[in-house]
Each structure stands twice: as C-alpha cells, then as structure tokens.
Design a protein around this motif. Structure first.
Motif, PDB file in Angstrom:
ATOM      1  N   LYS A 139      14.921 -25.322 -17.031  1.00  0.00           N
ATOM      2  CA  LYS A 139      15.160 -23.932 -16.821  1.00  0.00           C
ATOM      3  C   LYS A 139      13.828 -23.012 -16.846  1.00  0.00           C
ATOM      4  CE  LYS A 139      16.729 -19.879 -19.856  1.00  0.00           C
ATOM      5  NZ  LYS A 139      17.486 -19.783 -21.157  1.00  0.00           N
ATOM      6  N   GLY A 140      12.761 -23.428 -17.375  1.00  0.00           N
ATOM      7  CA  GLY A 140      11.303 -22.520 -17.120  1.00  0.00           C
ATOM      8  C   GLY A 140      11.114 -22.677 -15.873  1.00  0.00           C
ATOM      9  N   PHE A 141      11.169 -24.197 -15.210  1.00  0.00           N
ATOM     10  CA  PHE A 141      10.692 -24.524 -13.952  1.00  0.00           C
ATOM     11  C   PHE A 141      11.489 -23.564 -12.960  1.00  0.00           C
ATOM     12  CE2 PHE A 141       9.610 -26.716  -9.799  1.00  0.00           C
ATOM     13  CZ  PHE A 141       8.147 -26.369  -9.875  1.00  0.00           C
ATOM     14  N   ALA A 142      12.896 -23.442 -13.115  1.00  0.00           N
ATOM     15  CA  ALA A 142      13.802 -22.559 -12.092  1.00  0.00           C
ATOM     16  C   ALA A 142      13.274 -21.360 -11.989  1.00  0.00           C
ATOM     17  CB  ALA A 142      15.098 -22.797 -12.812  1.00  0.00           C
ATOM     18  N   LYS A 143      12.659 -20.739 -13.364  1.00  0.00           N
ATOM     19  CA  LYS A 143      12.200 -19.338 -13.307  1.00  0.00           C
ATOM     20  C   LYS A 143      11.170 -19.270 -12.140  1.00  0.00           C
ATOM     21  CE  LYS A 143      14.117 -18.017 -17.673  1.00  0.00           C
ATOM     22  NZ  LYS A 143      13.718 -17.386 -19.170  1.00  0.00           N
ATOM     23  N   SER A 144      10.397 -20.347 -12.397  1.00  0.00           N
ATOM     24  CA  SER A 144       9.210 -20.253 -11.444  1.00  0.00           C
ATOM     25  C   SER A 144       9.473 -20.693 -10.151  1.00  0.00           C
ATOM     26  CB  SER A 144       8.124 -21.449 -11.895  1.00  0.00           C
ATOM     27  OG  SER A 144       7.667 -21.102 -13.107  1.00  0.00           O
ATOM     28  N   VAL A 145      10.666 -21.156  -9.609  1.00  0.00           N
ATOM     29  CA  VAL A 145      11.008 -21.336  -8.227  1.00  0.00           C
ATOM     30  C   VAL A 145      11.311 -20.025  -7.722  1.00  0.00           C
ATOM     31  CG1 VAL A 145      12.578 -22.397  -6.793  1.00  0.00           C
ATOM     32  CG2 VAL A 145      11.617 -23.711  -8.839  1.00  0.00           C
ATOM     33  N   ALA A 146      12.065 -19.356  -8.460  1.00  0.00           N
ATOM     34  CA  ALA A 146      12.666 -17.827  -8.031  1.00  0.00           C
ATOM     35  C   ALA A 146      11.577 -16.963  -8.136  1.00  0.00           C
ATOM     36  CB  ALA A 146      13.654 -17.516  -9.073  1.00  0.00           C
ATOM     37  N   GLY A 147      10.556 -16.886  -8.981  1.00  0.00           N
ATOM     38  CA  GLY A 147       9.502 -15.998  -8.992  1.00  0.00           C
ATOM     39  C   GLY A 147       8.571 -16.138  -8.104  1.00  0.00           C
ATOM     40  N   PHE A 148       8.140 -17.545  -8.014  1.00  0.00           N
ATOM     41  CA  PHE A 148       6.906 -17.530  -7.145  1.00  0.00           C
ATOM     42  C   PHE A 148       7.564 -18.230  -5.547  1.00  0.00           C
ATOM     43  CE2 PHE A 148       4.988 -18.216 -11.124  1.00  0.00           C
ATOM     44  CZ  PHE A 148       4.090 -17.448 -11.301  1.00  0.00           C
ATOM     45  N   ARG A 149       8.754 -17.965  -5.469  1.00  0.00           N
ATOM     46  CA  ARG A 149       9.335 -18.295  -3.962  1.00  0.00           C
ATOM     47  C   ARG A 149       8.991 -19.836  -3.581  1.00  0.00           C
ATOM     48  NH1 ARG A 149      10.414 -14.314   0.181  1.00  0.00           N
ATOM     49  NH2 ARG A 149       8.774 -15.558   1.333  1.00  0.00           N
ATOM     50  N   TYR A 150       9.136 -20.770  -4.643  1.00  0.00           N
ATOM     51  CA  TYR A 150       8.831 -22.223  -4.121  1.00  0.00           C
ATOM     52  C   TYR A 150       9.655 -22.728  -3.486  1.00  0.00           C
ATOM     53  CZ  TYR A 150       5.560 -22.194  -8.143  1.00  0.00           C
ATOM     54  OH  TYR A 150       4.125 -21.939  -9.058  1.00  0.00           O
ATOM     55  N   HIS A 151      10.958 -22.018  -3.253  1.00  0.00           N
ATOM     56  CA  HIS A 151      11.974 -22.621  -2.444  1.00  0.00           C
ATOM     57  C   HIS A 151      11.678 -22.275  -1.138  1.00  0.00           C
ATOM     58  CE1 HIS A 151      13.015 -18.777  -3.611  1.00  0.00           C
ATOM     59  NE2 HIS A 151      14.255 -18.648  -2.908  1.00  0.00           N
ATOM     60  N   VAL A 152      11.026 -21.165  -0.767  1.00  0.00           N
ATOM     61  CA  VAL A 152      10.592 -20.631   0.598  1.00  0.00           C
ATOM     62  C   VAL A 152       9.567 -21.474   0.953  1.00  0.00           C
ATOM     63  CG1 VAL A 152       9.567 -18.959   2.030  1.00  0.00           C
ATOM     64  CG2 VAL A 152      11.186 -18.329  -0.062  1.00  0.00           C
ATOM     65  N   GLN A 153       8.633 -21.802   0.027  1.00  0.00           N
ATOM     66  CA  GLN A 153       7.523 -22.910   0.377  1.00  0.00           C
ATOM     67  C   GLN A 153       8.121 -24.221   0.829  1.00  0.00           C
ATOM     68  OE1 GLN A 153       4.983 -24.171  -2.865  1.00  0.00           O
ATOM     69  NE2 GLN A 153       3.747 -25.620  -1.343  1.00  0.00           N
ATOM     70  N   ALA A 154       8.947 -24.748   0.272  1.00  0.00           N
ATOM     71  CA  ALA A 154       9.610 -25.996   0.264  1.00  0.00           C
ATOM     72  C   ALA A 154      10.265 -26.105   1.932  1.00  0.00           C
ATOM     73  CB  ALA A 154      10.567 -26.531  -0.691  1.00  0.00           C
ATOM     74  N   ALA A 155      11.029 -24.847   2.083  1.00  0.00           N
ATOM     75  CA  ALA A 155      11.752 -24.904   3.459  1.00  0.00           C
ATOM     76  C   ALA A 155      10.743 -24.751   4.436  1.00  0.00           C
ATOM     77  CB  ALA A 155      12.473 -23.587   3.347  1.00  0.00           C
ATOM     78  N   HIS A 156       9.651 -23.936   4.285  1.00  0.00           N
ATOM     79  CA  HIS A 156       8.623 -24.037   5.386  1.00  0.00           C
ATOM     80  C   HIS A 156       7.664 -25.222   5.778  1.00  0.00           C
ATOM     81  CE1 HIS A 156       5.436 -21.827   7.522  1.00  0.00           C
ATOM     82  NE2 HIS A 156       4.565 -22.549   6.900  1.00  0.00           N
ATOM     83  N   TYR A 157       7.486 -25.988   4.586  1.00  0.00           N
ATOM     84  CA  TYR A 157       6.760 -27.435   4.745  1.00  0.00           C
ATOM     85  C   TYR A 157       7.847 -28.263   5.659  1.00  0.00           C
ATOM     86  CZ  TYR A 157       2.915 -26.266   1.879  1.00  0.00           C
ATOM     87  OH  TYR A 157       1.976 -25.382   1.258  1.00  0.00           O
ATOM     88  N   LEU A 158       9.185 -28.357   4.910  1.00  0.00           N
ATOM     89  CA  LEU A 158       9.930 -29.102   5.638  1.00  0.00           C
ATOM     90  C   LEU A 158      10.321 -28.946   7.026  1.00  0.00           C
ATOM     91  CD1 LEU A 158      12.938 -29.423   2.850  1.00  0.00           C
ATOM     92  CD2 LEU A 158      11.332 -31.208   3.689  1.00  0.00           C
TER      93      LEU A 158
END
Length: 242
Positions: free
Chosen positions: A168-187
């Motif tokens: 739950k905590g890391f999911a908030k970090s993913v959304a707040g810091f846009r880690y999903h955008v970072q992952a897509a960019h690297y992929l």
C-alpha cells in the motif's frame, strides 16, 4: 532504432546531455514553463543536492557499488565550526562527498538489509550498475535517455529508498513520484523485458520488498510517457512553453 549504450559514463556527463530523461517528463507534466525553466534556459546541469538526494546516492553506492563507497564518501567533521567547514570543503574539492557518520551507518545497514532479501539478492547477483542508454522515440523523433540503477540481462532493476515499503505504501509512492512513467520510459529503450523495483525503508528494521508493476499501471505509465513526450515536441516546434 538508433540506440547508444555507454558504460562508466560519469553522472555529470550523463546529466549534461540534453536528451529527454524521465526527469524531463516529470517536469513537463507540471507545465511547459517548468520544463523551460529547468532544461531550456540554461545548459542542463545536476540539480542542487538535497539531504534526501545525498542519502539516496549514498545508499545506491552502498548497495550497488560497495567497493566505491570509501572512494566517493567520507565522514565529515562538524561543519558548524570553521575548521569543520574548511575540512568538508577540502574533501569536496578532492572529489569526496562529506557525510555524517550516522548517514554512512544508515546506508550500510540499508545495504545489508537489501543483501538479506532473497529476491533482491537474485536480481543483483549478476549484472552491472549505471549504464547510460540513448534512443530515438519513434513517434516524436526526440532523443531519449535513461540510466538504470542495475541491469541483469533483460531485467532493469531500480533501487528506491522509502519510508514505507509495504504494498500500500509503495503504491502511493508509485503514483506520487510517477514511478510507472519512469518504468515505461526505461522499457521504451527496447532492451528490457522486465522492470523491477527494490524498495528499502530508511529506518530500522530497514524492511525490503521487490515489486513489478501490473499491466494496467504500465499501460497508464506509457500513456503519460507518450503524452509528455508529445508536449515537449510541441513546445519545441512552437518555441513556446506555456
């Protein structure tokens, strides 16, 4: 794909290159004006170091390049005194980042925790850190770049320090810091089949967890990545940064 891969490039050289990184995407997502102020008005440079950034870099070195730790960091004297300030300045001039003894111990304990986590150990058992990669975005033609923390074959590994490594905590970090955008960019570099986060908490017991984003999160990250790349392309074409 016009791809370039460079090992052992310095952090300064990587950040000075004007290609679009995930950090660029985060800035233009705020507004074109934020992107312009950070990346257009002057030659790209490293952002000013904050305490959190120094801690993050220290932990990355302790986990991913432990043999470099004593070469890059040294225990700083009390910088509240003149002698301490002078000593710290001399360390920085010689290429050593001064840190407190407590910060160094914290980083070493976090690194030890990562090395006790079975999946983290497996991910970091082989591979190499800090490889710099460039490619051209097919839709916009923009030159892009990324610098994975660790590459293990076709797996890209990203180390994150956090206050809460729970799902739950890391999911908030993913959304707040846009880690999903970072992952897509690297992929999008076209070199990886997987993108895995190693999350380590900054306080005892330094809990560690490994995560991969699901298909929905990656799809949303790719949508935002494409949108932000197009924003940069449009702003450049119009020479306007609203």
């Amino acid at each position: 794909m016009n791809r370039a891969i460079i090992d052992h490039l310095s952090n300064e050289e990587y950040h000075a290159d004007p290609a679009v990184s995930a950090s660029h995407l985060h800035q233009v997502a705020r507004s074109g004006q934020h992107y312009w102020a950070r990346y257009v008005t002057k030659v790209p440079e490293l952002p000013k170091s904050t305490a959190a950034m120094i801690t993050g870099s220290l932990v990355h070195c302790a986990v991913l390049e432990p043999s470099e730790l004593s070469k890059r960091y040294g225990i700083a004297p009390d910088r509240r005194t003149r002698r301490g300030k002078e000593s710290a300045a001399a360390m920085q001039a010689s290429g050593i980042e001064p840190v407190s003894e407590s910060d160094l111990q914290q980083a070493q304990r976090m690194a030890s925790a990562v090395r006790r986590h079975p999946m983290a150990v497996e991910l970091l058992q082989q591979g190499q850190p800090e490889t710099s990669i460039w490619w051209d975005d097919a839709e916009t033609g923009l030159r892009c770049k990324c610098r994975p923390d660790w590459i293990n074959g076709s797996t890209c590994v990203d180390l994150k320090t956090t206050t809460d490594a729970s799902p739950k905590g890391f999911a908030k970090s993913v959304a707040g810091f846009r880690y999903h955008v970072q992952a897509a960019h690297y992929l999008a570099a076209g070199l990886f089949d997987r993108f895995v986060f190693i999350a380590v908490e900054k306080e005892a017991p330094f809990a560690v967890a490994c995560y991969e984003l699901d298909a929905d999160a990656l799809a949303e990250g790719q949508r935002l990545c494409d949108r932000d790349l197009q924003r940069i392309a449009n702003c450049r074409a119009m020479a306007a940064w609203p």
